[in-house]
Design a protein around this motif. Structure first.
Motif, PDB file in Angstrom:
ATOM      1  N   GLU A   5       0.746  -1.179   0.070  1.00  0.00           N
ATOM      2  CA  GLU A   5      -0.271   0.333   0.295  1.00  0.00           C
ATOM      3  C   GLU A   5       0.806   1.056  -0.136  1.00  0.00           C
ATOM      4  N   SER A   6       1.991   1.185   0.816  1.00  0.00           N
ATOM      5  CA  SER A   6       2.488   2.879   0.616  1.00  0.00           C
ATOM      6  C   SER A   6       3.464   2.677  -0.212  1.00  0.00           C
ATOM      7  N   ILE A   7       4.230   1.361  -0.937  1.00  0.00           N
ATOM      8  CA  ILE A   7       4.339   1.979  -2.511  1.00  0.00           C
ATOM      9  C   ILE A   7       2.983   2.086  -3.624  1.00  0.00           C
ATOM     10  N   CYS A   8       2.247   2.374  -3.597  1.00  0.00           N
ATOM     11  CA  CYS A   8       1.106   2.243  -4.380  1.00  0.00           C
ATOM     12  C   CYS A   8       0.885   3.827  -4.016  1.00  0.00           C
ATOM     13  N   VAL A   9       0.627   4.338  -2.447  1.00  0.00           N
ATOM     14  CA  VAL A   9      -0.130   5.169  -2.659  1.00  0.00           C
ATOM     15  C   VAL A   9       1.932   6.471  -2.873  1.00  0.00           C
ATOM     16  N   TYR A  45      -4.840   8.028   3.709  1.00  0.00           N
ATOM     17  CA  TYR A  45      -3.202   6.725   3.741  1.00  0.00           C
ATOM     18  C   TYR A  45      -2.011   7.620   5.168  1.00  0.00           C
ATOM     19  N   TYR A  46      -2.325   8.983   3.922  1.00  0.00           N
ATOM     20  CA  TYR A  46      -1.583   9.780   5.588  1.00  0.00           C
ATOM     21  C   TYR A  46      -1.488  10.295   6.405  1.00  0.00           C
ATOM     22  N   VAL A  47      -3.190  10.419   6.887  1.00  0.00           N
ATOM     23  CA  VAL A  47      -3.654  10.870   8.141  1.00  0.00           C
ATOM     24  C   VAL A  47      -4.098   9.588   8.687  1.00  0.00           C
ATOM     25  N   SER A  48      -4.477   8.368   8.774  1.00  0.00           N
ATOM     26  CA  SER A  48      -3.987   7.399   9.624  1.00  0.00           C
ATOM     27  C   SER A  48      -2.597   6.855   9.882  1.00  0.00           C
ATOM     28  N   LEU A  49      -1.656   7.647   8.894  1.00  0.00           N
ATOM     29  CA  LEU A  49      -0.305   7.318   9.217  1.00  0.00           C
ATOM     30  C   LEU A  49       0.274   8.061  10.938  1.00  0.00           C
ATOM     31  N   VAL A  50      -0.266   9.430  10.559  1.00  0.00           N
ATOM     32  CA  VAL A  50       0.140  10.860  11.412  1.00  0.00           C
ATOM     33  C   VAL A  50      -0.526   9.897  12.635  1.00  0.00           C
TER      34      VAL A  50
END
Length: 269
Positions: A5-9, A45-50
């Motif tokens: 998922e990180s690569i795709c995003v 993705y970035y919101v969930s990561l933070v």
């Protein structure tokens, strides 16, 4: 899965940023429906990561009343993660069928409005009838709680699933008058669904042909530009080679003229 998922995003983000930089009008780019879908699909993705990092750092600090805040935050986080299904909508950029579907829905808003109006009128008509048939005309038919038509609003669900010919079976008329109403509602639903379907089908076919011709036209223009660019390069190469030949031949002619010039003897002077 997190690595994939990180690569795709990361790839989607890079593509989005490059398209935003190369866009002629940044405001028009931000207003584009597909661009909005891309941004909404990438941001969770970035919101969930933070939020995950913040939760790990403050998990031992926040207690008591802060637990309710974390629960609400986790609910919002789960909703944002559910928005990742919008990745599928990115296929509309590269799929002629999905683009045709979107154009058809946009052009057939009036037909969809008529369909919704027909369904609402029919549901409003058949719901009181089935409630009357099951509760008043045959009061002992609806003894099971799962099949009772307790009120007219409760009968709306039965009318909707019957007119769309779905029929889950959670609400079933048991009496003969109720079954007659059910048969009438099913036949009416088939006719109501069929009326706007022909217009929507013709709109879909016309939109598909138009988009297909547009794809062919764009592909032909790009091909012509490539051919023109290749021919321009070949012409420039031919011109340069021709200039070289002319210069070589000119130098050769000058050498021949100088060699043919007669030399007068010194005695003649």
């Amino acid at each position: 899965m997190f690595v994939v998922e990180s690569i795709c995003v990361a790839w989607f983000t890079l593509e989005f940023v490059l398209r935003f930089i190369n866009a002629q009008s940044k405001l028009a780019f931000a207003r584009g429906p597909l661009n909005i879908i891309d941004a909404v699909a990438i941001l969770p993705y970035y919101v969930s990561l933070v939020v995950d990092i913040k939760d790990e750092s403050h998990e031992d600090v926040i207690m008591g009343a802060g637990r309710g805040y974390l629960d609400k935050l986790s609910l919002i986080l789960r909703l944002l993660r559910a928005l990742r299904i919008l990745y599928v909508m990115r296929l509309a950029r590269h799929s002629l069928g999905l683009q045709t579907l979107g154009v058809t829905m946009q052009r057939s808003m009036r037909e969809f409005g008529l369909l919704l109006l027909f369904v609402c009128v029919a549901v409003t008509l058949f719901s009181p009838l089935v409630h009357l048939a099951e509760s008043e005309l045959a009061p002992f038919a609806a003894t099971h709680p799962h099949h009772s038509f307790s009120s007219i609003p409760a009968s709306y669900w039965w009318a909707i699933i019957s007119m769309t010919t779905v029929g889950y079976g959670d609400m079933v008329p048991r009496s003969i008058p109720g079954q007659i109403v059910a048969l009438t509602s099913i036949l009416s639903g088939i006719l109501i669904m069929a009326f706007p379907a022909t217009s929507i089908f013709h709109t879909f076919s016309r939109s598909y042909q138009e988009l297909k011709q547009e794809y062919k036209r764009v592909w032909k223009e790009e091909r012509d530009e490539e051919i023109a660019a290749e021919s321009g390069k070949s012409c420039s190469k031919d011109d340069s080679s021709l200039d070289e030949l002319k210069s070589v031949s000119k130098n050769g002619n000058n050498g021949m003229k100088s060699s043919k010039t007669p030399t007068l003897p010194s005695a003649a002077f």
